[in-house]
Design a protein around this motif. Sequence first.
Motif, short mmCIF file in Angstrom:
data_model
loop_
_atom_site.label_atom_id
_atom_site.label_comp_id
_atom_site.label_asym_id
_atom_site.label_seq_id
_atom_site.Cartn_x
_atom_site.Cartn_y
_atom_site.Cartn_z
N ASN A 1 14.22 1.29 37.16
CA ASN A 1 15.66 1.39 37.38
C ASN A 1 16.17 2.82 37.48
OD1 ASN A 1 15.76 -1.38 37.33
ND2 ASN A 1 16.52 -1.53 35.23
N GLN A 2 15.25 3.78 37.46
CA GLN A 2 15.58 5.20 37.64
C GLN A 2 16.54 5.73 36.57
OE1 GLN A 2 16.60 4.66 42.04
NE2 GLN A 2 15.28 6.45 42.14
N GLU A 3 16.37 5.26 35.34
CA GLU A 3 17.16 5.80 34.25
C GLU A 3 16.74 7.24 33.95
OE1 GLU A 3 19.65 4.30 33.07
OE2 GLU A 3 19.33 2.12 33.09
N THR A 4 17.67 8.04 33.49
CA THR A 4 17.35 9.42 33.10
C THR A 4 17.14 9.53 31.59
OG1 THR A 4 19.70 9.95 32.91
CG2 THR A 4 18.64 10.38 35.04
N GLN A 5 17.42 8.45 30.89
CA GLN A 5 17.27 8.44 29.44
C GLN A 5 16.91 7.04 28.96
OE1 GLN A 5 20.11 10.68 26.75
NE2 GLN A 5 20.74 8.60 26.27
N THR A 6 16.02 7.00 27.99
CA THR A 6 15.72 5.73 27.32
C THR A 6 15.96 5.93 25.83
OG1 THR A 6 14.07 3.98 27.05
CG2 THR A 6 13.24 6.25 27.12
N ALA A 7 15.40 5.10 24.99
CA ALA A 7 15.62 5.24 23.55
C ALA A 7 14.59 4.45 22.79
CB ALA A 7 17.02 4.75 23.18
N PHE B 1 20.10 2.10 14.77
CA PHE B 1 20.41 3.24 15.66
C PHE B 1 19.58 3.13 16.93
CE2 PHE B 1 17.10 4.77 12.68
CZ PHE B 1 16.09 5.09 13.57
N ASN B 2 20.08 3.76 17.99
CA ASN B 2 19.33 4.01 19.22
C ASN B 2 19.05 5.51 19.27
OD1 ASN B 2 18.86 1.71 21.16
ND2 ASN B 2 21.04 1.37 20.77
N ASP B 3 17.79 5.90 19.21
CA ASP B 3 17.43 7.32 19.25
C ASP B 3 17.06 7.69 20.69
OD1 ASP B 3 16.70 9.68 17.33
OD2 ASP B 3 15.10 9.61 18.83
N PRO B 4 17.88 8.52 21.37
CA PRO B 4 17.67 8.79 22.80
C PRO B 4 16.42 9.63 23.09
CG PRO B 4 19.42 10.18 21.95
CD PRO B 4 19.06 9.24 20.84
N VAL B 5 15.80 9.33 24.22
CA VAL B 5 14.63 10.07 24.70
C VAL B 5 14.82 10.31 26.19
CG1 VAL B 5 12.12 10.04 25.03
CG2 VAL B 5 13.12 9.00 22.98
N ALA B 6 14.73 11.58 26.62
CA ALA B 6 14.93 11.93 28.02
C ALA B 6 13.76 11.46 28.87
CB ALA B 6 15.13 13.43 28.17
N ILE B 7 14.05 11.06 30.10
CA ILE B 7 13.02 10.68 31.07
C ILE B 7 12.96 11.74 32.15
CG2 ILE B 7 12.26 8.96 32.76
CD1 ILE B 7 13.79 6.85 31.16
N THR C 1 5.39 8.85 34.34
CA THR C 1 4.82 7.56 34.68
C THR C 1 4.92 6.66 33.45
OG1 THR C 1 2.61 8.20 33.93
CG2 THR C 1 3.16 8.64 36.24
N TYR C 2 4.54 5.40 33.61
CA TYR C 2 4.52 4.48 32.46
C TYR C 2 3.65 5.06 31.35
CZ TYR C 2 4.23 0.07 29.89
OH TYR C 2 4.31 -0.90 28.91
N GLY C 3 2.50 5.61 31.73
CA GLY C 3 1.59 6.17 30.74
C GLY C 3 2.17 7.38 30.03
N LYS C 4 2.75 8.31 30.79
CA LYS C 4 3.33 9.52 30.19
C LYS C 4 4.48 9.18 29.26
CE LYS C 4 2.26 12.76 33.96
NZ LYS C 4 2.86 13.63 35.02
#
Length: 298
Positions: free
Chosen positions: A117-123, A140-146, A151-154
């Motif tokens: 979905n081309q998100e720039t951030q997950t959590a 809580f949702n702890d944000p993580v930058a994409i 890749t899925y692996g990274k």
Amino acid sequence: MVLCGGKFAFPALQLLAYEKFICAIGIGKSNASIVDALERESEENNFGFKSFPDKKSIIEMRAWIETVQPDYIFCISFPFLLPENVLSYGKGKFINFHPGPLPQYRGPMPIFEVLKNQETQTAICAHFMNSKFDQGNIIFNDPVAIQKTDTYGKLSIKLSERLAHITLNTANMLQFASHIPNQIQDETLAYYYEKPELADTYINWKHMTADEIISLINACNPWNNGADTTLQEKRIKIISARLLNKPHNNQTGTIVSITDTLNIACKDNEQIAVEILSTDAGIMTASQFEEQILTNFP
């Protein structure tokens, strides 16, 4: 106690064990080498250990938990839904760490979905567990930058390493807090993604832009061995590709040229440069694929 599903939980297990927070480990359906490794580590560290290879085996969980008597149970990618008779061991004692933001990315593979979905951030979302997947109150949702190149692996490795510190912080919080703030999930934002099928991993050249195609390829690498497609009337998987800033006059989904990459026309007048792909003949580079075409491989 930690209930887990495989190597994604390893950094968290190592850190929690080092800080002496773990009393037992339960492993859900996983490959034999992971089960054996966790069992050996548990024996060496005097942790309780139990394998739950299938849904039927969950009936043994409550009795095992009663024997171990943990203060809290952390779940990390545990593959099975815990029934009410297990959760009733203690309200607020079961905490799941979901590798995606909730409630927007419920389901078994949020890492695939956020990349596709081309998100720039997950959590990583910590939430109390109930008898439905991913629906308990959020702590809580702890944000993580994409990154664009993830890749899925990274992204899995990045989230796994971040998860270790999040679980440790949560364990420390639980040790001293008398009440853990939490909130009900907003169902108007909720979406549950089922496990991806071929329709989800297949490149639709007529409807997908070059950026969308590359995002799908990254989301399928390595768990699906690449994104599925048809090229030269052959079923292949594209493992690695990048955007090629060069317009074209070719039909969408056809090969424009082959240099050190396999350059394919996309609908938005862009091209993607395929670097590595997988065919029935094996994993190969663009040049090797060209040789296969020239020799008319079956």
